[in-house]
Every structure is written in structure tokens, then in C-alpha cells.
Design an enzyme around this catalytic site. Structure first.
Site, PDB file in Angstrom:
ATOM      1  N   GLY A  85       0.925  -1.257  -0.081  1.00  0.00           N
ATOM      2  CA  GLY A  85       0.001  -0.006   0.053  1.00  0.00           C
ATOM      3  C   GLY A  85       0.716   1.326   0.021  1.00  0.00           C
ATOM      4  O   GLY A  85       1.945   1.056   0.230  1.00  0.00           O
ATOM      5  N   GLY A  87       2.687   3.884   1.493  1.00  0.00           N
ATOM      6  CA  GLY A  87       3.303   3.941   2.689  1.00  0.00           C
ATOM      7  C   GLY A  87       4.041   5.407   2.684  1.00  0.00           C
ATOM      8  O   GLY A  87       4.294   5.857   3.769  1.00  0.00           O
ATOM      9  N   ARG A  88       4.164   5.859   1.486  1.00  0.00           N
ATOM     10  CA  ARG A  88       4.694   7.330   1.614  1.00  0.00           C
ATOM     11  C   ARG A  88       4.180   8.282   0.325  1.00  0.00           C
ATOM     12  O   ARG A  88       4.912   9.035   0.011  1.00  0.00           O
ATOM     13  CB  ARG A  88       6.184   7.336   1.505  1.00  0.00           C
ATOM     14  CG  ARG A  88       6.561   6.490   0.183  1.00  0.00           C
ATOM     15  CD  ARG A  88       8.219   6.446  -0.166  1.00  0.00           C
ATOM     16  NE  ARG A  88       8.343   5.339  -0.839  1.00  0.00           N
ATOM     17  CZ  ARG A  88       9.364   5.162  -1.420  1.00  0.00           C
ATOM     18  NH1 ARG A  88      10.561   5.836  -1.011  1.00  0.00           N
ATOM     19  NH2 ARG A  88       9.595   4.217  -2.008  1.00  0.00           N
ATOM     20  N   LYS A 108       3.978  12.133  -3.429  1.00  0.00           N
ATOM     21  CA  LYS A 108       5.188  11.099  -2.829  1.00  0.00           C
ATOM     22  C   LYS A 108       6.169  11.892  -1.980  1.00  0.00           C
ATOM     23  O   LYS A 108       6.697  12.635  -2.306  1.00  0.00           O
ATOM     24  CB  LYS A 108       5.783  10.554  -4.170  1.00  0.00           C
ATOM     25  CG  LYS A 108       6.541   9.100  -3.658  1.00  0.00           C
ATOM     26  CD  LYS A 108       6.653   8.570  -5.088  1.00  0.00           C
ATOM     27  CE  LYS A 108       7.742   7.078  -4.692  1.00  0.00           C
ATOM     28  NZ  LYS A 108       8.184   6.494  -5.850  1.00  0.00           N
ATOM     29  N   ASP A 120       9.207   6.130   7.272  1.00  0.00           N
ATOM     30  CA  ASP A 120       8.755   7.394   7.900  1.00  0.00           C
ATOM     31  C   ASP A 120       7.822   8.043   6.894  1.00  0.00           C
ATOM     32  O   ASP A 120       7.361   9.295   7.268  1.00  0.00           O
ATOM     33  CB  ASP A 120       9.995   8.054   8.044  1.00  0.00           C
ATOM     34  CG  ASP A 120      10.917   8.390   6.598  1.00  0.00           C
ATOM     35  OD1 ASP A 120      10.502   7.785   5.641  1.00  0.00           O
ATOM     36  OD2 ASP A 120      12.158   8.776   6.982  1.00  0.00           O
ATOM     37  N   GLY A 121       7.607   7.594   5.882  1.00  0.00           N
ATOM     38  CA  GLY A 121       6.470   8.277   5.015  1.00  0.00           C
ATOM     39  C   GLY A 121       7.152   9.430   4.270  1.00  0.00           C
ATOM     40  O   GLY A 121       6.523  10.007   3.410  1.00  0.00           O
ATOM     41  N   ARG A 171       3.472  13.498  -8.597  1.00  0.00           N
ATOM     42  CA  ARG A 171       3.489  12.590  -9.641  1.00  0.00           C
ATOM     43  C   ARG A 171       2.004  12.312 -10.414  1.00  0.00           C
ATOM     44  O   ARG A 171       0.971  12.455  -9.829  1.00  0.00           O
ATOM     45  CB  ARG A 171       3.819  10.876  -9.165  1.00  0.00           C
ATOM     46  CG  ARG A 171       3.707  10.009 -10.224  1.00  0.00           C
ATOM     47  CD  ARG A 171       4.498   8.840  -9.557  1.00  0.00           C
ATOM     48  NE  ARG A 171       3.952   7.873  -8.821  1.00  0.00           N
ATOM     49  CZ  ARG A 171       4.582   6.769  -8.247  1.00  0.00           C
ATOM     50  NH1 ARG A 171       5.605   6.420  -8.746  1.00  0.00           N
ATOM     51  NH2 ARG A 171       3.700   5.762  -7.478  1.00  0.00           N
ATOM     52  N   ASP A 247       3.969  -4.935  -7.746  1.00  0.00           N
ATOM     53  CA  ASP A 247       3.192  -3.758  -7.099  1.00  0.00           C
ATOM     54  C   ASP A 247       3.851  -2.657  -7.906  1.00  0.00           C
ATOM     55  O   ASP A 247       3.315  -1.283  -7.653  1.00  0.00           O
ATOM     56  CB  ASP A 247       3.382  -3.582  -5.626  1.00  0.00           C
ATOM     57  CG  ASP A 247       5.082  -3.406  -5.274  1.00  0.00           C
ATOM     58  OD1 ASP A 247       5.710  -4.785  -5.612  1.00  0.00           O
ATOM     59  OD2 ASP A 247       5.639  -2.527  -4.639  1.00  0.00           O
ATOM     60  N   ASP A 257       7.425   4.024 -10.600  1.00  0.00           N
ATOM     61  CA  ASP A 257       8.340   3.658  -9.699  1.00  0.00           C
ATOM     62  C   ASP A 257       9.799   3.838 -10.290  1.00  0.00           C
ATOM     63  O   ASP A 257      10.509   2.618 -10.108  1.00  0.00           O
ATOM     64  CB  ASP A 257       8.055   2.580  -8.888  1.00  0.00           C
ATOM     65  CG  ASP A 257       7.340   2.696  -7.659  1.00  0.00           C
ATOM     66  OD1 ASP A 257       6.447   4.159  -7.470  1.00  0.00           O
ATOM     67  OD2 ASP A 257       7.393   2.067  -6.645  1.00  0.00           O
TER      68      ASP A 257
END
Ligand code: AMP
Ligand code: MG
Length: 477
Positions: A85, A87-88, A108, A120-121, A171, A247, A257
Site C-alpha cells: 500500500g 506508505g509514503r 510522494k 517514515d513516509g 506524480r 506492485d 516507480d
């Protein structure tokens, strides 16, 4: 400023995300804004520039945004992680662009979410600008890709191997639906959600599947087609994604990514840059195999939708999976024909390409193809070539096959400027130290990658061996 958000993901797919506000940042400063992309998104670049630091840092989300963290799972280096998922990252919402295309707008590095696990995101300025640059370069190279609308420095330090300046990337993507999105719900037995995702993916990305006799099978065929084409384009450019986990593979067929990705210089199929890819799973030459492996994971989530008879559904899936290699091969051959200036398909093309690649071993991938276009003969490439004898043996067969206007054709298929690893690293190091000029210059060079320009010789050259031999890339943003 009007943002005209229309948030279909949040509206149509309840239960697939968690609402989450971005973290506040102490001192946002706009590093770069992509005005062309803003216009494409029907955003006013002047008004956007004024508000970008606050709005695109997450401090003051734009009007109409509904920030959410999207759920997804994924096979990472072959092993299944049932819960990854965002996370950041946060999806702010969607805009309809100038061409009528629906585009995701996401941040992001915008703070922790329920999917952050131990992270830490946050994101650091180097990797944020790296993703910005790579996406823009790939777009100029005509590869389907996520784009970057802006990068904003946060004024907050983030802790990596040392403390580094933090940043947030904005993004833009056709969507953030991944193979892993389907895997998340399939693994939990939430078949209604898998169906809802499939219907959504058909409507948004592959509408031609809606009219098919078996729409879900048609969806799978469409994803095979776009991903096969995408990986073929990567292979043509010597691009190594570096982390082809499920992912990170999109249903739209866009590259997303840009973490440990890099462009190969000296050609060797085993090339790996990622510091964590110890087995070479995502090596240059393995990417086509991984394409098929990942699509098999997608098939597993869709099988129940293919047919009410499980046996028949599996049979249909297996037929499709058996066809992937051929589908990829056709896309790859089309890319390679263009790169070698072959106008029509002929028997023996694959062998001609394979023999060329063998002769290219050790030579700079990008310059090897580019300089072939206007070479007088194999001898004129001696200075560039690692295996000149092999090139000389291959030459007559190519001469007999290439189109009369091969040189011009090849220059539109083979870029002269790619994001060279050394140049990218230099630009990022300068940006981290507060100097954006080298980054902006590199971005400008890469915006027009097929047209050779005087004065840009240094951007066309591979790195010296001292640099190339030790160059490694890293995952975390
Ligand atoms: P990636 O390597 O970018 O594809 O990320 C894989 C997973 O790790 C995703 O679920 C990310 O959201 C998560 N992740 C990576 N870095 C961080 C971070 N600094 N904080 C929180 N989650 C992260
Ligand atoms: Mg990812």
C-alpha cells in the site's frame, strides 16, 4: 485556483483505500514546476507556480482533492507481501487532461499512512528529483510513463544513511492500479472487490474489452499487450527498471516507480545496478521473463472471473500465459527492426538482430545503435566498438537488408541523449547541495533526445570505467 478534480477511484472503489491527510512541512520551497505538463492538465501554470510550494507540499491540499492511501499487495523479488500500500504516497484525485484522458495526481513523500509499516513516509530530495528526471526523460523517449508535475523541498531533514533534505514529488499517472492492487483483494478472498477493480480498469484503461464476449479475459489480453509493448521499449533503450515487483507493474502499461532504475551503457544482458538485487532477478536480460512471471500473478487474481467452470477458467488463463512470450517477441522485433533501419519484416530478422546484439557486447548500447546509422562501414566504428571483428562479420548481411533511407529512420529510433548515470548523479549531488542548475540543464538536454546538438558532446558519452564499474542504485525514495 481551479483544479477541476473528478475523483472516480474514491467514488467507485470504496474499501480499496484509506483517507489520509498529508503531513505538514515546515518550510516548503518549490524546486521545479513542469509548466508544460500543467497546461496539458488544464491547470494555469502562473497560478500554480504561486501556490505550488504550499499546495504540492501537502500543507494546503488543492480544492477538490480527496487524499487517500491506496491499498495494494505485491510479489517482491518473488515473495508475496500481502500488505504494502501507499506508505509514503497519497492519491489526491484525478484530472481530465486536454486530450480527455483521466490522470491521477499523487504526492510522494507526503508523510506516514496506515500502510507505512516501519517507514517514515518521507522522501529525500535526491530520489525525488531522480524520479522527476527519469519520468520526463522516458516521456521524451516516447515510453508510456508516469510524469512529474513538481518537486517541492520540505525544509525538513529526513534520515537515510545520513540526514538529507526532504522533498515531495507530485506524480501524474494514467492511474496507480497495479498488479498488486488485484493481488491485495484476491489474497483476502474479496472477490467482489477484484471484480470491481477489473470493471474499473476496463472502463478507465481498456474500454475495448467492455464489448468483448469475455470482458475479463479481454482485459487480461489488453494488459498483456500494453505491458509487453512497454518492456520491449525498455529493452530497446537499454533501460533497466530494477524493481519489477508486481506492485510496480501498472494495469495501464505505464512505467512507474523510478527507484533503482538506470540505463545500461556497455551492453551485457546480465547488467544489474540495484544494490539489493543480489541474484540479478531484475537484470536487463531477465526483464522479458519477469514480465511473464508478473502477468501470471495477475492471471491468478482474475481466474475466477474468466469462467464459472474453474477447470475452463484455468485452461483459458494458461492459453493466454503461453502466448505472452510470442506477444513480447513480436513487440521486441518491431522495436529492433526500427533500431536497425529495416523497413519491412522478413524471414531471418530475428537472427540478424541476435547476431548484432552478440557483436555489440561490451559496446555502449546507445551509441552503438546511434553511430551505426551513419557509419561508412564497420571500420569507421572501430574506436567505439568492443568487438570490431564480430561487427565486420555481421555487416554484409545488414547491408543487404537495410532500407535505402535507413540512416534517417535509425536516427528517429535511436536516441543520442539518455540519462547517463554519471550525469544524473552529478546533477542530483548538486541539487542536494542547493544548486539546481546542472539538473535543469540535464532535463533540457533530455527533452529532445533524438536530435544531436553541437556543444552537448559530454552528455552523449558513457562514463569512464572508474565510475561505471562501481555504479550502484538504491530503492528508497
Ligand atoms: P517501492 O520500493 O517504492 O516500490 O515501495 C515498496 C513499499 O514500501 C510500498 O508499500 C511503499 O509505500 C513502502 N515504502 C517505501 N519507502 C517508504 C517510506 N520511507 N515510508 C513508508 N513506506 C515506504
Ligand atoms: Mg512501488
Amino acid at each position: 485556483m481551479d483544479w477541476h478534480f473528478d475523483n472516480s477511484y474514491v467514488r467507485d472503489l470504496p474499501g480499496t483505500y484509506v483517507a489520509q491527510a498529508p503531513a505538514r512541512v515546515p518550510a516548503p520551497k518549490l524546486l521545479i514546476l513542469n509548466e508544460d505538463l500543467a497546461r496539458e492538465l488544464r491547470l494555469d501554470p502562473v497560478a500554480l507556480r504561486e501556490s505550488a510550494a504550499e499546495v504540492l507540499s501537502g500543507n494546503r491540499p488543492p480544492p477538490g482533492a480527496e487524499p487517500v492511501a491506496q491499498a495494494y499487495a505485491g510479489h517482491q523479488f518473488g515473495g508475496f507481501s500481502p500488505q504494502l500500500g501507499d506508505g509514503r504516497a497519497l492519491l489526491l484525485g484525478e484530472l481530465i487532461d486536454r486530450h480527455g484522458q483521466r490522470r491521477d495526481i499523487a504526492l510522494k513523500g507526503s508523510g506516514p499512512t496506515p500502510f507505512s509499516r516501519r517507514g517514515d513516509g518521507l522522501a529525500a530530495i535526491g530520489p525525488v528529483l531522480r524520479e522527476y528526471l527519469m519520468g520526463e526523460a522516458m516521456a521524451a523517449l516516447r515510453v508510456p510513463t508516469s510524469r512529474a508535475l513538481a518537486a517541492v523541498a520540505t525544509g525538513r531533514q529526513v534520515l537515510r544513511d545520513r540526514a538529507v533534505p526532504g522533498a515531495v514529488l507530485t506524480r501524474v499517472a494514467a492511474s496507480h492500479l497495479r498488479i498488486g492492487t488485484f493481488e491485495f483483494f484476491a489474497a483476502r478472498g474479496q472477490s467482489d472487490q477484484v471484480r470491481a477493480l477489473a470493471d474499473y480498469a476496463i472502463a478507465r484503461h481498456h474500454p475495448q474489452a467492455a464489448g468483448a464476449e469475455n470482458r475479463y479475459l479481454a482485459l487480461f489480453d489488453a494488459v498483456i499487450a500494453v505491458q509487453a509493448r512497454l518492456v520491449a521499449q525498455w529493452m530497446g533503450l537499454g533501460f533497466i527498471h530494477g524493481v519489477m515487483n508486481t506492485d510496480n507493474m501498472t494495469i495501464s502499461g505505464e512505467t512507474i516507480d523510478y527507484g533503482p532504475c538506470a540505463f545500461m551503457e556497455g551492453y551485457s544482458p546480465g547488467t544489474v545496478f540495484s544494490s539489493i538485487d543480489h541474484q540479478g532477478r531484475y537484470a536487463y536480460g531477465n526483464q522479458p521473463l519477469i514480465l511473464g512471471w508478473n502477468l501470471a500473478r495477475l492471471a491468478e487474481t482474475l481466474v475466477p472471473l474468466f469462467d464459472t467452470s474453474e477447470a475452463r477458467a484455468i485452461e483459458l488463463a494458461n492459453e493466454r500465459l503461453a502466448g505472452i512470450a510470442g506477444c513480447y517477441r513480436a513487440e521486441w522485433l518491431a522495436v529492433m527492426r526500427a533500431k536497425l533501419g529495416l523497413a519491412e519484416a522478413a524471414e531471418g530478422d530475428a537472427a540478424l538482430v541476435e547476431e548484432f546484439l552478440a557483436a555489440l557486447t561490451g559496446t555502449d548500447w546507445t551509441l552503438g545503435f546511434r553511430r551505426l546509422a551513419r557509419a561508412e562501414g564497420p571500420d569507421s566504428l572501430r574506436g567505439l566498438w568492443a568487438e570490431p571483428e564480430a561487427l565486420a562479420r555481421w555487416w554484409p548481411g545488414w547491408l543487404a537488408r537495410r532500407a535505402p533511407d535507413a540512416a534517417a529512420r535509425m536516427e528517429t529510433a535511436n536516441p543520442i541523449y539518455i540519462p547517463r548515470n554519471q550525469r544524473v548523479e552529478e546533477a542530483l549531488a548538486a541539487a542536494e547541495a542547493g544548486q539546481m542548475a546542472p539538473f535543469l540543464r540535464l532535463l533540457e538536454v533530455l527533452a529532445d533526445p533524438y536530435v544531436e546538438r553541437p556543444g552537448l558532446e559530454a552528455w552523449a558519452l558513457p562514463a569512464p570505467q572508474e565510475f561505471a564499474g562501481q555504479f550502484r542504485t538504491f530503492c528508497g525514495t
